[in-house]
Design a protein around this motif. Structure first.
Motif: not given
Length: 339
Positions: A117-118, A140-143, A145-146, A150-153
């Motif tokens: 996505i990036n 933490a920063p990866v989660r 961004r996801l 809206g990729v992972v809730q």
């Protein structure tokens, strides 16, 4: 003449040479592996996991020959190794090792999604220094961004519990956890099954992450063709694992009802899960004939399952017998046994 080159002969020699504790650990793991292999001989779980390993091998080769993906080939190889580690650990009874290997797969899945996505993040991750890499690409920063994309809730209970469980299991805590590093799990523990749930669950998540990245970075490539091929055995094994997981989750759900003073509902929760998974024949639950005879047959079957080598069947049967002994649970309700 005894063959002194066999595994157990060498372990015995190890003990005699002054390492009895280490030798016992190896002998116990080997015995558990053999027992689990015998119990699961011909099972779809092995075929499904083998299909996943084969898919990761072919996708890894496709990565290597695709310019847009080749620099990330080593990540696919690492996940392949993670699943092999988890398989061996599960069979040997070391669930905590399998769980930690699947945490690695989970982190890789999220990283691959971030790359998808990036655009440019993969190159940044590969080339930045260690300090900046950790600052930008730590879990933490990866989660975050996801979640923003809206990729992972992560507000979803299942997603949150899964990630939190892996994190708590990996890091030292005074709170006892089911997946803490306690060595080999008990012989009949449900954790002998949970390793398969982990592999199949996180295998599906990893495939999703790989698909997202390939579609974004190399659409139309051989890698895309490989990742999108059907996985019949893996899918069947995943469905079986999910059914067994639902059966196991019925035990605490039934426990709540039992604590509330409702043994009938508690018993029916367990029966419904067992029948829905195929562990128990529905005809033993729903009978238009002699209900006393049907109940007697059901109890007899439960006693038989309670001594089974199958961890989930054993656990749920024992849970039902415990509930039955605490009150007269009515098992004649025709609604019992649904999915």
């Amino acid at each position: 003449m005894t063959d002194k080159t066999t595994y157990m002969s060498l372990v015995k020699q190890m003990a005699e040479d002054g390492a009895p504790i280490a030798a016992l650990a190896l002998a116990t793991a080997d015995a558990r592996r053999r027992k689990n292999l015998k119990r699961l001989s011909g099972d779809i779980r092995f075929t499904g996991i083998n299909e996943l390993l084969a898919r990761l091998s072919t996708v890894g080769k496709a990565f290597a020959e695709t310019p847009e993906l080749s620099k990330l080939t080593f990540i696919v190889k690492r996940t392949h190794a993670d699943f092999m580690t988890a398989l061996e650990a599960t069979l040997s009874g070391y669930f905590s090792v399998a769980s930690d290997a699947m945490r690695d797969v989970l982190e890789i899945q999220y990283l691959l999604m971030d790359f998808a996505i990036n655009p440019g993040h993969a190159d940044d991750w590969l080339t930045t220094d260690d300090k900046d890499r950790w600052k930008r690409f730590a879990p933490a920063p990866v989660r975050k961004r996801l979640q923003t994309a809206g990729v992972v809730q992560f507000g979803d209970k299942a997603e949150s519990k899964d990630y939190k469980g892996h994190s708590m299991g990996l890091h030292l805590s005074p709170t006892p956890l089911i997946n803490s590093a306690d060595g080999i799990v008990p012989e009949h523990s449900w954790l002998n099954e949970a390793g398969f749930w982990e592999m199949l669950d996180h295998g599906r998540g990893l495939l999703r992450g790989l698909t997202m990245l390939i579609e974004k970075a190399a659409p139309g490539s051989r890698a895309e063709g490989e990742i999108k091929k059907d996985m019949t055995s893996f899918d069947e094994a995943s469905r079986q694992a999910e059914r067994l997981k639902r059966v196991w989750l019925a035990i605490p759900a039934a426990g709540i009802k039992l604590h509330e003073g409702d043994p009938a509902t508690a018993g029916n929760i367990v029966l419904g899960a067992m029948a829905g998974s195929g562990i128990l024949d529905r005809e033993l639950i729903v009978s238009a004939g002699d209900q006393d005879a049907a109940l007697e047959a059901l109890i007899e079957t439960m006693h038989h399952l309670a001594e089974s080598d199958e961890p989930i069947s054993r656990a749920t049967a024992r849970a039902f017998l415990s509930i039955a002994s605490s009150g007269d649970a009515d098992t004649s309700d025709s609604s019992v046994g649904g999915e």
